[in-house]
Write a protein that holds these residues in place. Structure first.
Motif, PDB file in Angstrom:
ATOM      1  N   GLY A 155       0.789  -1.258   0.002  1.00 18.81           N
ATOM      2  CA  GLY A 155      -0.006  -0.020   0.101  1.00 18.81           C
ATOM      3  C   GLY A 155       0.800   1.247  -0.189  1.00 18.81           C
ATOM      4  N   GLY A 156       0.216   2.346  -0.552  1.00 20.36           N
ATOM      5  CA  GLY A 156       1.082   3.687  -0.488  1.00 20.36           C
ATOM      6  C   GLY A 156       0.749   4.189   1.095  1.00 20.36           C
ATOM      7  N   TYR A 157       1.028   5.398   1.267  1.00 22.04           N
ATOM      8  CA  TYR A 157       1.047   6.146   2.361  1.00 22.04           C
ATOM      9  C   TYR A 157      -0.145   6.590   2.788  1.00 22.04           C
ATOM     10  N   GLY A 158      -1.030   6.987   1.413  1.00 17.03           N
ATOM     11  CA  GLY A 158      -2.445   7.494   1.927  1.00 17.03           C
ATOM     12  C   GLY A 158      -2.494   9.029   1.661  1.00 17.03           C
ATOM     13  N   THR A 159      -3.312   9.503   0.746  1.00 18.98           N
ATOM     14  CA  THR A 159      -3.506  10.775   0.514  1.00 18.98           C
ATOM     15  C   THR A 159      -3.278  11.905   1.294  1.00 18.98           C
ATOM     16  N   GLU A 160      -3.911  11.466   2.635  1.00 21.62           N
ATOM     17  CA  GLU A 160      -4.021  12.691   3.738  1.00 21.62           C
ATOM     18  C   GLU A 160      -2.477  12.634   4.422  1.00 21.62           C
ATOM     19  N   ALA A 161      -1.850  11.690   4.610  1.00 16.45           N
ATOM     20  CA  ALA A 161      -0.475  11.450   4.984  1.00 16.45           C
ATOM     21  C   ALA A 161       0.581  12.384   4.149  1.00 16.45           C
ATOM     22  N   LEU A 162       0.313  12.140   2.753  1.00 19.77           N
ATOM     23  CA  LEU A 162       1.225  12.945   1.886  1.00 19.77           C
ATOM     24  C   LEU A 162       0.660  14.642   1.985  1.00 19.77           C
ATOM     25  N   ARG A 163      -0.730  14.697   2.170  1.00 19.87           N
ATOM     26  CA  ARG A 163      -1.037  16.197   2.002  1.00 19.87           C
ATOM     27  C   ARG A 163      -0.628  16.832   3.468  1.00 19.87           C
ATOM     28  N   ARG A 164      -0.594  16.093   4.320  1.00 17.12           N
ATOM     29  CA  ARG A 164      -0.070  16.617   5.685  1.00 17.12           C
ATOM     30  C   ARG A 164       1.591  16.834   5.666  1.00 17.12           C
ATOM     31  N   ALA A 165       1.962  15.936   4.991  1.00 14.83           N
ATOM     32  CA  ALA A 165       3.758  15.775   4.796  1.00 14.83           C
ATOM     33  C   ALA A 165       3.920  17.427   4.078  1.00 14.83           C
ATOM     34  N   ALA A 166       3.479  17.279   2.899  1.00 18.22           N
ATOM     35  CA  ALA A 166       3.595  18.486   1.963  1.00 18.22           C
ATOM     36  C   ALA A 166       3.301  19.774   2.622  1.00 18.22           C
TER      37      ALA A 166
END
Length: 505
Positions: free
Chosen positions: A90-101
């Motif tokens: 699985g990937g990291y999930g869009t919300e994890a990417l959104r928050r990290a960015a």
């Protein structure tokens, strides 16, 4: 607004102030995320070890800076935490990417360019990283001047997404949508953060008119004379204590091929003193945010227009300033609402439901397929759900579930709440059709039941009480700044998209 570009350049050759990479929290040590292969190779495969030596763990939102390898165009590598390592497939999930960015963009405030080498598997990842970075780069400086404006820190000027091919149609479309969405969330944030002596009901209405003219939207503004002629007793009753008279704004986007119509209703109390039922000391300083619902509705209608969604969206902004004065509504007064119902006002600080009631009745007259109202309505909802989650109430269980699903999809925390019929009796009045207050326990649900009384028969309706997450009084986190957050804009836009796609009945 921060610029966004897609790039296939290498991390080593791109001119930027920093290269942003992801690092996850492994079982025993940090793990370098996909997208950072070139950076890791430049550290001889030991980037994770170097980061661990510097104290990095990969925890969500954690930011660690270190010098770039010799010869790189960007002088700094910025590692941002993504949280726990995902399952193998699985990937990291869009919300994890959104928050990290978002966290990385905030850390790069004042920089000219950040090159984001975060994990990208598909267009959804591009959208999440772009959205998070553009939202995280937000800064409100409208009320600062000269050196103070410079010292407050300009936002990151440009975000380049590495590994996102600019000619890939899906990637390009995702980036364009993210840009519109972020710009409209930030529009709502700007309105919320604007001082109430600058943004009164008249000024808010003028902003809506100017934007409507720019985009070719239909707009109608009812001033105090038109409101009086039309019998809008709720809006007038709340606004009559202020020198700044109220307004009801209708702003509408129409698509020639649309067969569905959404009506969005926003509470727009540009400043809430509580009126005669004055708020206690310590509760007034942030009350410029009591128009967050109207800001979200306004921004969502504009976003739907800019995206060209195949759905009709009408926004109703119920604008007033709630002040104490010799002309203000008193506890014990009875107001005749636009619907013809009479309301005994027991507490003038329960004013949001009064302006919304008039707007809900007016919106219902146009027979939309569904109505969603958005409001910083009750402190009780904050007690129930905290400062990051909004409550959803509805007259239709399926519609409530759909909005909850949409909110979770876009990363806005929400929770379905009931409308227990037994609480309605507490609003019985000895002198009017209904009182604006009921039982103290379950106050957020009581407010929802009050609003339900003013929704037209047979129309699906939902109420979003955003009192908790609308204004962030603590420190920034992820892509969420301190101050106005623009909560609910993304939920409303996604709801409009799903309606346009025929996914909602």
């Amino acid at each position: 607004m921060t610029a966004l570009t897609l790039s296939t350049s290498s991390a080593a050759s791109l001119r930027a102030d920093a290269v942003v990479v992801g690092v996850a929290k492994g079982p025993k040590a940090p793990v370098v995320a996909a997208g950072a292969e070139a950076v890791d190779a430049a550290f001889d495969g030991k980037l994770a070890t170097v980061l661990e030596t510097l104290g990095a763990t990969g925890a969500e939102g954690e930011v660690t800076k270190l010098p770039s390898p010799a010869g790189w165009k960007a002088p700094v590598v910025l590692a941002v935490g993504l949280g726990d390592v995902p399952a193998e497939d699985g990937g990291y999930g869009t919300e994890a990417l959104r928050r990290a960015a978002g966290a990385a963009a905030r850390a790069l405030a004042g920089s000219k360019k950040g090159a984001f080498a975060l994990p990208i598997q598909d267009a959804d990842d591009v959208a999440a990283i772009a959205e998070g970075a553009l939202l995280g780069a937000y800064a409100f400086t409208a009320h600062r001047s000269g050196d103070d404006k410079k010292a407050s820190g300009a936002p990151l000027a440009e975000v380049a997404l590495l590994g996102a091919k600019p000619r890939d149609k899906a990637f390009k479309a995702a980036a364009e949508r993210a840009t519109v969405l972020a710009e409209e969330v930030n529009r709502a944030r700007d309105l919320i953060n604007t001082a109430p002596n600058v943004l009164d009901p008249k000024a808010f209405a003028a902003e809506a008119q100017a934007t409507a003219k720019e985009l070719g939207l239909k707009v109608e503004v009812l001033d105090e004379k038109a409101l009086a002629k039309g019998g809008y007793g709720g809006i007038l009753g709340v606004g009559r204590g202020s020198d700044a008279p109220p307004r009801l704004v209708k702003i509408a986007y129409r698509h020639a091929k649309a067969d569905r119509t959404l009506a969005l209703v926003g509470k727009g109390i540009t400043y809430d003193s509580g009126g005669i039922s004055l708020k206690p000391a310590g509760h007034n300083e942030t009350m410029k945010c009591d128009m967050s619902g109207a800001a979200a509705v306004f921004a969502a209608v504009v976003a739907a227009a800019r995206l060209g969604l195949r759905v009709n969206v009408t926004g109703w902004l119920a604008l007033a300033e709630n002040m104490p004065s010799g002309s203000a509504t008193r506890p014990g007064d009875v107001l005749t609402m636009y619907s013809g119902k009479t309301v005994e006002v027991l507490n003038t600080d329960a004013e949001g439901r009064l302006v919304l009631a008039d707007a809900l009745t007016r919106a219902s007259e146009e027979k939309p397929d569904a109505i969603v109202d958005v409001a910083t309505l009750t402190g009780a909802m904050m007690v129930a759900l905290g400062s990051r989650t909004f409550g959803i109430m509805a007259n239709d269980d399926a519609f409530r579930a759909a909005i909850h699903e949409v909110a979770e999809e876009v990363g806005e925390e929400s929770w379905p709440m009931p409308l227990p019929s037994h609480l309605r009796k507490g609003m019985d009045s000895p002198v009017a059709d209904i009182a604006n207050m009921g039982e103290r326990m379950g106050g957020g649900l009581v407010a929802g039941l009050f609003l339900k009384e003013f929704v037209g028969e047979g129309i699906a309706w939902a109420h979003l009480d955003i009192a908790g997450p609308a204004f962030n009084e603590s420190g920034p986190f992820g892509y969420t700044p301190k101050g106005g957050t623009g909560i609910a804009v993304r939920t409303l836009v996604r709801l409009a998209e799903r309606t346009a796609d025929g996914e909602l009945g």
